[in-house]
Scaffold this motif. Sequence first.
Motif, PDB file in Angstrom:
ATOM      1  N   VAL A  85      -3.350   4.982  26.089  1.00 13.79           N
ATOM      2  CA  VAL A  85      -2.635   5.611  27.195  1.00 13.79           C
ATOM      3  C   VAL A  85      -1.617   4.624  27.736  1.00 13.79           C
ATOM      4  CG1 VAL A  85      -2.872   6.521  29.546  1.00 13.79           C
ATOM      5  CG2 VAL A  85      -4.575   7.105  27.808  1.00 13.79           C
ATOM      6  N   PRO A  86      -0.336   5.046  27.816  1.00 14.21           N
ATOM      7  CA  PRO A  86       0.204   6.360  27.445  1.00 14.21           C
ATOM      8  C   PRO A  86       0.313   6.547  25.936  1.00 14.21           C
ATOM      9  CG  PRO A  86       1.982   4.924  28.173  1.00 14.21           C
ATOM     10  CD  PRO A  86       0.709   4.164  28.401  1.00 14.21           C
ATOM     11  N   GLY A  87       0.336   7.816  25.523  1.00 13.45           N
ATOM     12  CA  GLY A  87       0.411   8.116  24.099  1.00 13.45           C
ATOM     13  C   GLY A  87       0.350   9.605  23.875  1.00 13.45           C
ATOM     14  N   ALA A  88      -0.485  10.040  22.898  1.00 13.09           N
ATOM     15  CA  ALA A  88      -0.654  11.452  22.564  1.00 13.09           C
ATOM     16  C   ALA A  88      -1.968  11.603  21.818  1.00 13.09           C
ATOM     17  CB  ALA A  88       0.509  11.970  21.718  1.00 13.09           C
ATOM     18  N   VAL A  89      -2.614  12.736  22.009  1.00 16.72           N
ATOM     19  CA  VAL A  89      -3.916  12.921  21.370  1.00 16.72           C
ATOM     20  C   VAL A  89      -3.790  12.931  19.848  1.00 16.72           C
ATOM     21  CG1 VAL A  89      -4.828  14.159  23.359  1.00 16.72           C
ATOM     22  CG2 VAL A  89      -3.795  15.459  21.484  1.00 16.72           C
ATOM     23  N   GLN A  90      -2.672  13.442  19.337  1.00 21.60           N
ATOM     24  CA  GLN A  90      -2.497  13.483  17.886  1.00 21.60           C
ATOM     25  C   GLN A  90      -2.550  12.082  17.278  1.00 21.60           C
ATOM     26  OE1 GLN A  90      -0.614  15.186  20.096  1.00 21.60           O
ATOM     27  NE2 GLN A  90       0.046  17.167  19.272  1.00 21.60           N
ATOM     28  N   LEU A  91      -1.918  11.134  17.932  1.00 22.65           N
ATOM     29  CA  LEU A  91      -1.895   9.766  17.406  1.00 22.65           C
ATOM     30  C   LEU A  91      -3.272   9.121  17.492  1.00 22.65           C
ATOM     31  CD1 LEU A  91       1.499   8.566  18.903  1.00 22.65           C
ATOM     32  CD2 LEU A  91       1.066   9.461  16.620  1.00 22.65           C
TER      33      LEU A  91
END
Length: 731
Positions: A28-34
């Motif tokens: 975090v921060p980021g994306a669930v896919q990654l």
Amino acid sequence: MNRYKLEWKVGYTSDPSILPDKWVNASVPGAVQLDWASAEGWPHFWQDGDVGRYAWMEKVYWVYETTLPRLEELDGKRLFFVSGGVDYRFLVRVGDRTVHGQEGMFRRVELDLTDVAKGGETLEVVVFPIPDSGLGEGRIEASHSVKPAVSYGWDFHPRLVPTGIWRETFLELRSAQHIKELEFDYVVEDDFSVVKLDISVELSCLASGVFEWSLVDSEGEVVDGETVNLDQQSIVDGACEVHDPDLWWPRGYGDQSMYFLAVSLHGENGELLDTKRRRIGFRSCRLVMNEGAWEESPEMPKSRSVAAMTLEVNGKRIFVKGSNWVAPDVFPGVVGEDAYRPLLEKAASCHFNLLRCWGGSAVGKPSFFEQCDRLGLMVWQDFPLACNCYSESPEFLDTLGQEAAAIVKQLKGHPCVVIWCGGNELFNSWSGMTDQSKAIRLLNKKCYELDPDTPFLPTSPIMGVGHGGYLFRDQLGKECFEVFQTARNSAYVEFGIPGPASVEKLRSLIPEDQLFPPRSEGVWRQRHGFGAWECDEGSWLCMDTVERYFGRPESIEELVVWGQLMQAEGLKGLYEEARRQKPYCSMAINWCFNEPWPAAANNSIISWPCEPKPALRAVRQSCRPTLASARVKRFSWKAGDLFEAELWMLHDGPNSVKGDRVEAYLRFGDDESFVLGWYFDALEEGENRVGPVLRFRVPEIEEQTFKLILRVEGRPDWNSEYDFCFLARAN
């Protein structure tokens, strides 16, 4: 204030009331896919291009979970959960209690957890499935949300829709009395001799003690300030006048002067409770009618034919040279200053003075705008609406209004933000919106209420403004040079020429057995080489166009050389033609500057993540403040043709320059011939000058290209070169 970084895990579920069966570590921060891909050991999506494996992730709930720290001794302080943004609809839960719900990724979240949280409890952020209008597949899925439409698939972007916590998120320990919000507004007087600054501060509660503010210039000198004794109040206002202010100027027109506004809150015993510091740049800006625009509607009762599109900053009309900016990654959550800086510095090196932040992409993070302030790059900021007929439901308009207000409040303090725009291509036939659409009226209202002195456009293109073309040679057989030289637009806000990525980049993307000759299927299609734009099956590699001029390439190296040459020369011609059409034309903004993932070919002048194509050098040449230029009607010539080039001096600088002599040469192979000399008089501020027409009979040559070279005596920095195609056979 004390900040606490949180350790997160994430998992998915089909029912938000049921916790996931499996958890993985989350960045975090980021994306669930990654996060999921990393845990599964998948190669990065941009390496293998298998975006289909992520499709199921759009349809489930994702639960972020962390454990609250044990803070036994708060000592009168308050514990806040702070997040810069969660994409897109979400809940926040502490234990079994829901403490917040929100739709929208651009609003900051600040939750006081002091009275609901105990140390060791779980904190959860539950992210809903992606927005879907139910009206079809593709960008129309985003038409009932303020979710950037590009992630649903575009001609340069795969179908891959980010979701998750995408901005900085943490716990923060604050004094019970703290600064809740700091806002300021200013007005630059018409003669620019005085700036009137108003400051408004909201405190967390009725407070006693002392509040101080000060305005400091770039040299560290205090310009003004005030100490306020608080008497059980939660609102504090301040005001000052700055005489003979150092104004913020766009790149090429002056310094990027900045001031610092510092505010502090002290308790009744003088102890420091809270402090905030903001950078401020003072400037005025407005959009005014282009010179000659009123003359287009002499008949009564006809209204104007074009909108006001000349940008005036601090009373000076600016010819805009720039590019369209898209999010530099498919997952904007992973983008930060390290990604922004090299791209923006390359934009500045091109002599750009403005970037249009395109409405299909997410609004940039704070460091993007901080860098633009520093570099003198003005920003045209679209709201995140694009190419759809957006809903008029009360629910959508409520979300849009809140998201728009958050965006304006976050960005209006940056002097670089000089235009607000409702979104991209909303008045086109495929969108069907008008200036009476409620979303447009609402956005105009929000901008007027929160930032009335920054111009607002309902969309782009608008009356008189050009979007397109996007090909070197269009479906009617017209070259980009002819299209632009016969056009008359008040501004060119999108125009592009496609070009392939470098050979090295292509080899890293495409298996050797598929690399050459390119096929209109598989990886080439996936990477936007074929069928990317619905108007042209050959886009964006445009093999037929390359073969028309240079014949069938014999290697991938040859294909790239010719394709990149055509992109470079096409953009060079278009930028310079837009500049020749001033003052009626006021802007030249190409499509586009960068790309969100590695593409085989598209209209960008920089390959992902930050690899310049030859077009970048060409654009840098054509956007210099002063240069010798040539208007040539076409790219290809045969032996015996009478080559013609109209000579120009282009000048956008804020100062006058002295006259000199231009010499024109043609180079065929190793043979360079002097063709024409031209003495031009001094150029005043922002003045162009048209010169004579060069004529020369094209000889028979063996090479596939020849050059036109313009040299200015004593000013090699004004010299220019142009490459043309020699057709050795009948076309």
